[in-house]
Motif scaffolding. Structure first.
Motif, mmCIF file in Angstrom:
data_model
loop_
_atom_site.group_PDB
_atom_site.id
_atom_site.type_symbol
_atom_site.label_atom_id
_atom_site.label_comp_id
_atom_site.label_asym_id
_atom_site.label_seq_id
_atom_site.Cartn_x
_atom_site.Cartn_y
_atom_site.Cartn_z
ATOM 1 N N ALA A 157 8.247 48.582 54.683
ATOM 2 C CA ALA A 157 6.835 48.241 54.559
ATOM 3 C C ALA A 157 5.953 49.370 55.095
ATOM 4 C CB ALA A 157 6.551 46.935 55.309
ATOM 5 N N VAL A 158 6.238 49.826 56.301
ATOM 6 C CA VAL A 158 5.398 50.855 56.935
ATOM 7 C C VAL A 158 5.584 52.202 56.248
ATOM 8 C CG1 VAL A 158 4.852 52.021 59.094
ATOM 9 C CG2 VAL A 158 5.496 49.602 59.118
ATOM 10 N N ALA A 159 6.833 52.556 55.945
ATOM 11 C CA ALA A 159 7.090 53.843 55.300
ATOM 12 C C ALA A 159 6.434 53.913 53.925
ATOM 13 C CB ALA A 159 8.595 54.067 55.183
ATOM 14 N N GLU A 160 6.539 52.840 53.163
ATOM 15 C CA GLU A 160 5.938 52.825 51.833
ATOM 16 C C GLU A 160 4.417 52.898 51.905
ATOM 17 O OE1 GLU A 160 7.542 49.324 50.021
ATOM 18 O OE2 GLU A 160 9.579 50.150 49.934
ATOM 19 N N HIS A 161 3.833 52.288 52.937
ATOM 20 C CA HIS A 161 2.377 52.370 53.088
ATOM 21 C C HIS A 161 1.952 53.799 53.413
ATOM 22 C CE1 HIS A 161 -1.533 50.398 53.610
ATOM 23 N NE2 HIS A 161 -1.746 51.265 54.581
ATOM 24 N N ALA A 162 2.739 54.491 54.229
ATOM 25 C CA ALA A 162 2.438 55.900 54.527
ATOM 26 C C ALA A 162 2.447 56.722 53.244
ATOM 27 C CB ALA A 162 3.443 56.453 55.532
ATOM 28 N N VAL A 163 3.417 56.455 52.381
ATOM 29 C CA VAL A 163 3.485 57.171 51.100
ATOM 30 C C VAL A 163 2.289 56.802 50.226
ATOM 31 C CG1 VAL A 163 4.839 57.509 48.994
ATOM 32 C CG2 VAL A 163 5.995 57.329 51.209
ATOM 33 N N ALA A 164 1.881 55.532 50.270
ATOM 34 C CA ALA A 164 0.713 55.106 49.493
ATOM 35 C C ALA A 164 -0.538 55.858 49.940
ATOM 36 C CB ALA A 164 0.509 53.598 49.641
ATOM 37 N N LEU A 165 -0.692 56.053 51.247
ATOM 38 C CA LEU A 165 -1.837 56.816 51.744
ATOM 39 C C LEU A 165 -1.793 58.253 51.234
ATOM 40 C CD1 LEU A 165 -2.021 55.602 55.472
ATOM 41 C CD2 LEU A 165 -3.581 55.008 53.609
ATOM 42 N N ILE A 166 -0.603 58.839 51.237
ATOM 43 C CA ILE A 166 -0.456 60.215 50.741
ATOM 44 C C ILE A 166 -0.868 60.311 49.278
ATOM 45 C CG2 ILE A 166 1.254 61.994 50.161
ATOM 46 C CD1 ILE A 166 2.778 61.155 52.699
ATOM 47 N N LEU A 167 -0.354 59.421 48.457
ATOM 48 C CA LEU A 167 -0.659 59.462 47.026
ATOM 49 C C LEU A 167 -2.136 59.197 46.761
ATOM 50 C CD1 LEU A 167 2.466 57.529 45.708
ATOM 51 C CD2 LEU A 167 1.966 59.953 45.374
ATOM 52 N N ALA A 168 -2.697 58.215 47.472
ATOM 53 C CA ALA A 168 -4.110 57.886 47.263
ATOM 54 C C ALA A 168 -5.019 59.038 47.672
ATOM 55 C CB ALA A 168 -4.474 56.626 48.035
ATOM 56 N N LEU A 171 -2.743 64.847 57.200
ATOM 57 C CA LEU A 171 -2.254 64.162 58.393
ATOM 58 C C LEU A 171 -2.263 62.660 58.144
ATOM 59 C CD1 LEU A 171 -1.389 64.318 61.394
ATOM 60 C CD2 LEU A 171 -3.815 64.246 61.994
ATOM 61 N N ILE A 172 -1.104 62.020 58.384
ATOM 62 C CA ILE A 172 -0.938 60.589 58.141
ATOM 63 C C ILE A 172 -0.490 59.921 59.430
ATOM 64 C CG2 ILE A 172 0.282 58.831 56.818
ATOM 65 C CD1 ILE A 172 -1.489 60.537 55.063
ATOM 66 N N ASN A 173 -1.124 58.788 59.781
ATOM 67 C CA ASN A 173 -0.714 58.040 60.974
ATOM 68 C C ASN A 173 -0.656 56.551 60.664
ATOM 69 O OD1 ASN A 173 -0.067 57.206 63.537
ATOM 70 N ND2 ASN A 173 -2.066 57.625 64.435
ATOM 71 N N THR A 174 0.561 56.016 60.650
ATOM 72 C CA THR A 174 0.759 54.573 60.488
ATOM 73 C C THR A 174 1.458 53.999 61.714
ATOM 74 O OG1 THR A 174 2.839 55.029 59.303
ATOM 75 C CG2 THR A 174 0.877 54.633 57.964
ATOM 76 N N SER A 175 1.394 54.709 62.835
ATOM 77 C CA SER A 175 2.119 54.292 64.033
ATOM 78 C C SER A 175 1.187 53.672 65.063
ATOM 79 C CB SER A 175 2.893 55.468 64.625
ATOM 80 O OG SER A 175 3.724 55.046 65.672
ATOM 81 N N ARG A 176 0.542 54.495 65.897
ATOM 82 C CA ARG A 176 -0.406 54.007 66.898
ATOM 83 C C ARG A 176 -1.601 54.959 66.936
ATOM 84 N NH1 ARG A 176 1.782 50.037 66.267
ATOM 85 N NH2 ARG A 176 2.818 48.619 67.728
ATOM 86 N N GLY A 177 -2.793 54.368 67.062
ATOM 87 C CA GLY A 177 -4.019 55.149 66.961
ATOM 88 C C GLY A 177 -4.134 56.256 67.984
ATOM 89 N N ALA A 178 -3.705 55.982 69.223
ATOM 90 C CA ALA A 178 -3.908 56.937 70.307
ATOM 91 C C ALA A 178 -2.932 58.106 70.267
ATOM 92 C CB ALA A 178 -3.824 56.235 71.656
ATOM 93 N N LEU A 179 -2.066 58.171 69.255
ATOM 94 C CA LEU A 179 -1.280 59.389 69.058
ATOM 95 C C LEU A 179 -2.192 60.544 68.657
ATOM 96 C CD1 LEU A 179 1.739 57.964 67.017
ATOM 97 C CD2 LEU A 179 1.739 58.637 69.426
ATOM 98 N N ILE A 180 -3.364 60.194 68.151
ATOM 99 C CA ILE A 180 -4.319 61.178 67.652
ATOM 100 C C ILE A 180 -5.552 61.204 68.544
ATOM 101 C CG2 ILE A 180 -6.000 61.571 65.802
ATOM 102 C CD1 ILE A 180 -3.934 60.780 63.792
#
Length: 333
Positions: A104-115, A225-234
């Motif tokens: 679920a999370v990995a596919e959403h990261a890919v969706a963000l990349i494609l979009a 740059l893609i972040n689907t983990s935790r906001g404060a990593l950035i």
């Protein structure tokens, strides 16, 4: 066992009630988040279930312990909002859902990349306005790109495999390398070589603001740059500066450093007071989703099953296989 659920929505009730037909716990659903002000609602409940942006700090835990709560069950993987040291001192056990659906999370990261790459969100709005021009929608081939994956646990590895399927060269960074990914590099080398960087590591003291001004300076001009983990990593301010200078060409985030005041609620009839978030929203090369990467039917079923199983294990005195144990110096990543 009596369990108080906090930060619940209709979909939480739907999936937990269905799965609980097997476990038969006595569940009360509260819509409010868990914090020091609401902890008193858990009076008489030996188990409390919290979500990703609920806060189990010292005051909250003291209140829970005073009202005889013995178990804190997170229905999420992250536990950065829990004071594990204080929980251990109060003998409150903490359990979590370490894995529900990495797909679920990995596919959403890919969706963000494609979009982001193919400007899907802009194209959709144009066509709805009968604007069929292509200016401003130019993308690039993912095939042949170098993708840097920071954190190669379950989600990071699924993401890496998907990107390899696109014909990308995948490099990784993790304190504990996964033998399935053969090319690991240092963080500076990952920053330097990657066309796309995706974050899949937990938020720990060592990873707080992992992406800061220094890290961004080492990246390729126009990096995605893609972040689907935790906001404060950035470091959000540093990223905004990077966007303004063109160092960051694309930003896709499903998490935000101050999201607890925004996400999981409808604020469409209010004025958002977070100026930083509003500024991020104004950039055409930024795509934000509201912590929905986990939000699939498969993931919600797995979350409910693991959470209720964790509670049953505690009730029955079984070993807590998903216990989060306090360590004074947590390991990086």
């Amino acid at each position: 066992m009596k369990v108080a659920f906090f930060s619940t929505k209709s979909y939480d009730r739907r999936f937990f009630e269905a799965i609980n037909a097997t476990y038969q716990h006595d569940i009360t659903f509260f819509e409010v988040p868990l914090n020091a002000d609401t902890a008193m609602l858990a009076t008489g409940y030996p188990a409390v279930c919290m979500f990703v942006n609920d806060v189990a700090d010292t005051d909250t835990l003291n209140s829970l312990a005073a009202n005889e709560t013995q178990l804190l069950a997170l229905r999420s993987a992250g536990f950065n909002t829990v004071n594990l040291q204080r929980a251990a001192e109060l003998d409150i056990k903490v359990v979590r859902v370490p894995a529900y659906s990495p797909y679920a999370v990995a596919e959403h990261a890919v969706a963000l990349i494609l979009a982001l790459n193919r400007k899907i969100y802009r194209a959709y709005n144009r066509v709805r306005d009968d604007n069929f021009a292509l200016e401003g929608l130019l993308g690039f081939d993912l095939h042949g790109c170098t993708v840097g994956v920071i954190g190669t646990g379950r989600v990071g590895m699924v993401f890496a495999q998907i990107m390899q399927g696109f014909g990308c060269s995948v490099i990784g960074y993790d304190a504990y390398p996964n033998e399935q990914l053969t090319q690991y590099v240092s963080l500076p080398e990952l920053f330097e070589k990657s066309d796309i960087i995706s974050l899949h590591c937990p938020l720990l003291p060592e990873t707080y603001h992992l992406i800061d001004q220094s890290a961004i300076a080492q990246m390729k001009p126009g990096v995605m740059l893609i972040n689907t983990s935790r906001g404060a990593l950035i470091d959000t301010d540093a990223v905004i500066t990077g966007i303004k200078t063109g160092k960051i060409g694309y930003l896709g985030i499903d998490v935000y450093e101050q999201e607890e005041n925004l996400f999981f609620q409808d604020l469409s009839d209010t004025i958002i007071q977070d100026d930083t978030f509003q500024l991020l929203q104004s950039f055409l090369n930024v795509l934000i989703t509201a912590h929905q990467a986990f939000f699939t039917r498969n993931a919600l079923e797995a979350i409910a099953t693991t959470t209720l199983s964790n509670i049953s294990d505690f009730e029955q005195g079984k070993p807590l296989k998903n216990e989060v144990v306090y360590h004074p110096s947590p390991a990086l990543l």
